[in-house]
Structures are given as C-alpha cells and as structure tokens.
Design a protein around this motif. Sequence first.
Motif, PDB file in Angstrom:
ATOM      1  N   LEU A 505       0.838  -1.198   0.000  1.00 14.09           N
ATOM      2  CA  LEU A 505       0.000   0.000   0.000  1.00 14.09           C
ATOM      3  C   LEU A 505       0.873   1.248   0.000  1.00 14.09           C
ATOM      4  N   ASP A 506       0.571   2.171  -0.925  1.00 10.18           N
ATOM      5  CA  ASP A 506       1.166   3.510  -0.926  1.00 10.18           C
ATOM      6  C   ASP A 506       0.057   4.515  -0.648  1.00 10.18           C
ATOM      7  N   PHE A 507       0.276   5.374   0.335  1.00 12.49           N
ATOM      8  CA  PHE A 507      -0.751   6.340   0.725  1.00 12.49           C
ATOM      9  C   PHE A 507      -0.096   7.682   1.010  1.00 12.49           C
ATOM     10  N   ASN A 508      -0.678   8.757   0.457  1.00 14.04           N
ATOM     11  CA  ASN A 508      -0.173  10.101   0.699  1.00 14.04           C
ATOM     12  C   ASN A 508      -1.342  11.073   0.812  1.00 14.04           C
ATOM     13  N   MET A 509      -1.191  12.038   1.708  1.00 13.89           N
ATOM     14  CA  MET A 509      -2.233  13.042   1.934  1.00 13.89           C
ATOM     15  C   MET A 509      -1.553  14.339   2.365  1.00 13.89           C
ATOM     16  N   HIS A 510      -1.889  15.446   1.681  1.00 11.83           N
ATOM     17  CA  HIS A 510      -1.249  16.712   2.021  1.00 11.83           C
ATOM     18  C   HIS A 510      -2.174  17.877   1.696  1.00 11.83           C
ATOM     19  N   THR A 511      -1.929  18.989   2.346  1.00 12.81           N
ATOM     20  CA  THR A 511      -2.715  20.195   2.111  1.00 12.81           C
ATOM     21  C   THR A 511      -2.142  20.983   0.933  1.00 12.81           C
ATOM     22  N   ALA A 513      -0.555  24.194  -1.151  1.00 15.47           N
ATOM     23  CA  ALA A 513       0.684  24.912  -0.856  1.00 15.47           C
ATOM     24  C   ALA A 513       0.447  26.135   0.030  1.00 15.47           C
ATOM     25  N   ASN A 514      -0.668  26.872  -0.195  1.00 13.51           N
ATOM     26  CA  ASN A 514      -0.880  28.075   0.613  1.00 13.51           C
ATOM     27  C   ASN A 514      -1.156  27.737   2.074  1.00 13.51           C
ATOM     28  N   GLN A 515      -1.744  26.568   2.352  1.00  4.75           N
ATOM     29  CA  GLN A 515      -1.906  26.148   3.744  1.00  4.75           C
ATOM     30  C   GLN A 515      -0.589  25.684   4.327  1.00  4.75           C
ATOM     31  N   THR A 516       0.155  24.907   3.556  1.00  5.45           N
ATOM     32  CA  THR A 516       1.453  24.422   4.024  1.00  5.45           C
ATOM     33  C   THR A 516       2.388  25.578   4.314  1.00  5.45           C
ATOM     34  N   ASN A 517       2.268  26.670   3.548  1.00  9.79           N
ATOM     35  CA  ASN A 517       3.123  27.847   3.755  1.00  9.79           C
ATOM     36  C   ASN A 517       2.570  28.804   4.800  1.00  9.79           C
ATOM     37  N   ALA A 518       1.485  28.412   5.487  1.00  7.53           N
ATOM     38  CA  ALA A 518       0.893  29.185   6.585  1.00  7.53           C
ATOM     39  C   ALA A 518       0.389  30.551   6.120  1.00  7.53           C
TER      40      ALA A 518
END
Length: 822
Positions: A505-511, A513-518
């Motif tokens: 299983l490969d799983f990835n989850m991310h927000t 860019a503007n959220q990641t950069n605060a």
Amino acid sequence: MFQEKKSVKFIRLALALAAGATMTTTQAQQATEKTDEKVQRIEITGSNIKRINSETASAVQVINHKEILQSGASTVAEILSNISASTGALSDVSGSLSFAGGGSGISLRNLGKNSTLILVNGRRISPFALADGAQEQFTNVDSIPADIVDRVEILKDGASAIYGSDAIAGVINIITKKEFTGVALNASAQRSLKNKALDKSKQASVTVGFGDLEKDNFNVYAHVEGYHRDPYKERDIIKDVAPWYKKYVNPNYGVKSSYSYPGNFVDFENDINQPAAGCAPENIIGGLCRFDQWGRAGTSPTSDRVNFLSAGRMNLSKDVAGFAEATYSTTKTTYFSTPYIIGNGSSYTWYDSKNKTIKSYQDPKLPQGNAFNPFDFDVTLRYRFADDENLFKNVTESSQYRVMAGLDGTFNAWDFNTALGVMGANSEQKGRYWPHAENFLNAINSGEYKFGGKNSAELLSRMFPETGIIGDSKTIFVDAKANRELMKLAGGPLAIAVGMDVRRLDFNMHTSANQTNAEIVASTPIMVGGTQNMASAFVEMNAPVITDLEINGAVRLDKVSGVGASLVPKLGAHYNVNNALKIRGTVAEGFRAPNVAEAGAGGTVSGFNNGLEDPKRCATANRLYNVLNNGNDLDQALALDARDSGCSFSAAVSVDSNPNLKPEKARSFTVGLVLEPSKNFNVALDYFNIERRNEITTLDVNQVIANEDKDPSAISRNPISQKDRDLAARAKQLDPTATGLDFTIGGISTIRQIYANLYKTKISGIDIDADSRWDWGSVGKFKAGVEATYLINYAKWDAEKNAYVENLVGNYANYRVKAVAK
C-alpha cells in the motif's frame, strides 16, 4: 431507542426488458438442475471452508437482495446504516468539517471505521484517499454500487484470524451478482413525506450481460449506476426542529444575524449601533441590518456519483474457471457554507511549521477614510462577505477503482481460489472560507475591497483563495486460498483451509501549498503518508466431532513492515441440542496494524492551542500577578501578561507519526443460542464482549506538558526572555520582600504530540434477531421480524487513573437499544 427512518421511498420503477425476464427464468431453472446433479457447497463470511450447512459458530446476519429492495435503501451506506450493530459511522452528509469529506464509513460496535473490515466479494477494496482526522483510514462504502448487490453478510464478532488486520469489531461482506444475462434497467427516486425539501435523491442503473456458463462456458456483464442527491439548507428544516432544541440547545437557531451585508456599524464608546447605508428595508429588523445565514448554511450537501462494476467468468476446463472484475467510482460532493464575517474582534494565532515562527491575525476595523466609513474614527463593521453566493463552498471530488483477475476451481480434491490485482483511490477536497491573511488585510486597509459594492472575482479569489487537501492511495495484491476434506469424523468431514495474502500500500495526503506555507488564517498544514508492505498466512480447520457438535479453529500470522508479526487465533463451537435449540460461541484475538498515517512519514500540525498551563512557570506567574496587581494601571495590565505567560499561554502543537507503534490488539468472545420452537418463528440471542487494547492515539496536550521530565523532546522552550526579567524587576520594586519572582525556565513555544499505544476500550451487549412467518393461503405469505442490539457496557480507559471510567451507554449517541424492523 427505536431508530425510525424519516425518508420514505415513494417511487421504485424497475424496467426489465424481455431478454432480462427470460434470463431470470432460465437461471432459476438451471439452478434447480444443478442442485439435482450435485449438492452445492458455499462459503460463508467468517470462514474459508466451503460447507453445505450455512450454520456456523459465529453469528452471521444476511440481508438478501429482496430485503434490500423492501427496505427502500438506494445506496450501500443506507443498507449498512440499518444494521443494529452499526454505530458511530461517518456520513458524507455531515462530513463538511472532516478531513475526509465526501466519504461514508461504517463502524460496528462503535469501535471505529478502521476496526470494521469491509469486503466486496470476499476481498478488500482500496481505502478512501483521505484519512479522517488525518489518522483514520477507512473504506468509502459510497463507491460500491447498490443495485447489483446480491446480498450482504455481516459477521458481528472478531475475525482477524480469518481476514487479518482491521476485523476487530466484525466484517461486512458485500456480495454482488455472480453472473447476469440480458438487460435490466432500474430507476428510483425518494424524498421525505414529512418535508418535501428533505432527503431528495434520484438513482438509475443499467445492467447488461451475455453468455451462459453452462452452455457457452462464459458470462460477462457490466453495471453502471448513477446517483444524485439534492441539497437543502437549515432554513428548510427549521419548522421541523424540536422546540426543546431551540429553547435549550441553541436559542439563536433560526434567528437572522446582525453580521450582514452591507452590515452594521458598532462602536459602544460612541454609542453607535446602526445599519450601514444600502441595507434593504425588508432586512432591517430591530433597527439592525439582518442576514439569513440559515438560508445559506447547507445541512445536506449535493452529491453526484457514478459507480461501475464489470465481472466476467469463463470455464477453462471442467474443474477450473477464470474470473475478472473491474470497478470504478467517481463522486462529487458539494458542501455550502455561510459567508465569512468580520466585526466580532476575533484574533487567531497559528504556527508556520516551515519557518518555525508564529503567525497572527486580528479581525480588522474599518479604517478612518475608507469610502464606506462615515465616521472620523476607525469603526467596527459587523459585515458578511456575501458578494458571491457561490464563493463559500467546499467541493470534494473522489475516484476509486479495483481491477483483478484470478482462477478458482478444484485440483486434487482441493477447492482453490487465487487472484492478483491493483486498486487505488484519489481525492481532492477544495474550497474557500478562511482568508489569505496578507491579501485580506491589504484589500480592506487600502480600500480596494468595496464594502456593500461590486467586487471582481479576481479580488475575491485573492482575498479568499482556494485551499484544499489532496490524497491518493494505491494497493497491489495477490492472494490464494484452498480448502479440502481430510477425513471422516462422527459428525461429518474434517475440513482444512490454508491461504496467503501479500499487499503493498502507498498512501499520501497533504494540504495545498498556501496552507502548508501558513498563508491562510488559522489553517492546519498536513503531510502524512508512506508505504506499507503486508504479508500473511493462515490455516483453518472445521471438525464436526459428533453429529450435532462442530468445532472450528483458525490461526493467522500477519507481518506488516515496520511493525512486526501478529499471531491471532480464533476458536468457535456450534452445538445442536435438538431441532428447536442450537448453542454457539466464539473466542478470538484481533488486531489492527498501524496505518501509514500513524506510522509512516511526516505528520500533521494541528494548529495553536490556547489557555494552557505550564506547571514550571504558573506558580511564579501567579506570584508576579499578585504583586503587580497592587501597582498602577500599567502594572495591573502587566499583571495579566505575567499570569498568562505561565498559567494561560498559547503554543503550537504538532502531531507526528511514530514508526515504533505496536498493533492494536483485541480479545472478544460471544455466546448465543438460536431458538426455533416452530417452523413459523425463530429468534437468535448472542452476547458479545470485546476489549481492545494498545489503542493508537495521542496524549492530551496538558498531559504532554505534565510529562515533560519523562519526555523532554516533546516540549520546546524559549530562553528566559527580557520581558520575564523586566516583570520580575518591576515586582521587586513594588514589594522588595516578595520572593520567588524570577522565572527559572523559559516559556513553551511548541508541543510535540506523537501517536502512541495508550488506551483501551471495552464493550458488551446482546444482539437479537427474530423472524416470524405466516402462510395465509390464497391471501399470501407474510413475514415480520426485528433485528436489535442492546448495549450493556461501553467504557473508555483513563490513563491517569489507570482504570476504566464511566459507562457511556445512553450518553453521547451511544444508544442502549438500536432496533430495526424487517
């Protein structure tokens, strides 16, 4: 509590073409002919051994296709929500605030979506591409077509020895039609009879199949199903809300808001509380401009989805057949939000994890000189950004697939089944609500944003940029199992089953860019994921030791990368006392392997926690407060700062994955009886008891702070600041005799939470399943029954008290009784 279904299906139109009708008659005739030629053995959920008798030591509830149609359920989620053991589920209807919006998950025994294993035709499907809470992976049952379901089998006890990880609370096996010939069309619509705006949905499907396994040695069919649900707003249901809710829970429910468009000017120092120019007369209520936020807030989202399933089977020889299956689902769910507001003085602080700094935002006032400000001072404007009705919404688009092929048949007295395949999912959750801190303030302070006027889509997009969460998963798998009879016992054949399963299983989850950069106010960056390899082997035996006593046992070994091996057994027995009484019971171990969100790479920053107490600074902070509070006005203001610096401070809190997690473990047992005093009535009573331990969660933030000496790496502190020294110096001037005014340690800047095996849960109760049948001759046959769960105990472990605490049955939607008529 009897659970009543509030929406009633009022149209159910099934169109079967002549070919389809002919197919049905032919299949029934062929089934009879097959039965005459050879007694068919079937595989029941909860066992890998095929048998003639469907009775097992485990209680298995079966919902057939006819019962599904009679229930009025038009989706798999609706079918499964009618199970009495189904509690604590996630619905796409209420998922707007979830990290996994647009998905529906099922939880048995209130033990969580990730402790309930969902199978389709006996095999797993891909987990939803977004983890709920950025932690809990689950199966999205909305991706499964409903009209092609032949039956649903629900195993209500632990089954990790049979199916591996996640089967702690039980297993739900959704079984689709094995073959189909002809053409079938189906369409349905439903709505609430109480309120025509509620629960409105439409569904249509078409199934096409050709080939006869007996005559042509093959069968192939395809099924496509479309579903649409209309949205409704809070205003649509206000008249149906119970008076006690409006009186005790939310007295403002249905009241129009003073945060409106074009707003109200508020300045209590200057005795100003008046509507802004341009407010429509019909919106002025009680001297203020009002906005009906209840007419904009979405209670039920729009949902559009298409599910596809195609299956084929070919007889390769007299004893071996090949099969293939492909599924695909696409879903779009749209949640509607009320427009963003200003004018309540709110302030937000959040953590920039990339630059390791604190960012802050203060709700702005309307500056003096702004064209919309009629006063010669900065003024508070209670305002709602209602320029564009379609601006503030959250849209989740998801897709999911599974493609596999395999062989099954008989070889040297072994019945075998093996398959290999790939499955995956992806989701993107995007929307607008929170403002871009810099762009938003610049547009207001510069006057670029025209309050109560017309603003360009480009400006609004700059002030409220689209944010989102993106997730994807992919699993490659191969499995094989076989079973055979070994020898004859007094009660029948001793049978054995063996098997293996390998998955990656490969799983990835991310927000975004503007959220990641605060850049977005109060937004939480997420970055979780990784790869997980799983391999397992099992053996199961079924021994009818005497005519009326059958004993079943299984043991399974699972190896999960980075976690280690888990060996789980299960033992069950089934005894026929006589024709009217049967006794059964099981004892089982269960486990759930840490998922990639919990044990993989990355982590999630959960934001900023306020009102925290630092035990290493609070006593000093209180002493400073007591001394400074006796000084002048400035000293008294400093006194509050001093107290808050130790007794009510704010800090960034991050949650990290933990590669050293152990699997969650469970021990369960059931004991039950089946009574059939006459051919017209039977009732099954099964007691269940499950205790889950090593539960994966995080310590409460206050516990992390209290445990600093045990785990210093969880706390990051600033040096003792100059402000700390200045406060102490001023306090010593006011009271030279006071002691203990110097901070000995700097304030906390960040707190690190980490997933760990911390808690336990235990639950017990009784399942009841009763059926009655009457034959009224020429009038017809009548059936009635009830399926219910009576909860006895549901308790959570308190790590501080080192004991189970309050029995939660009857509290927080943990219903003591859930019953469904059938």
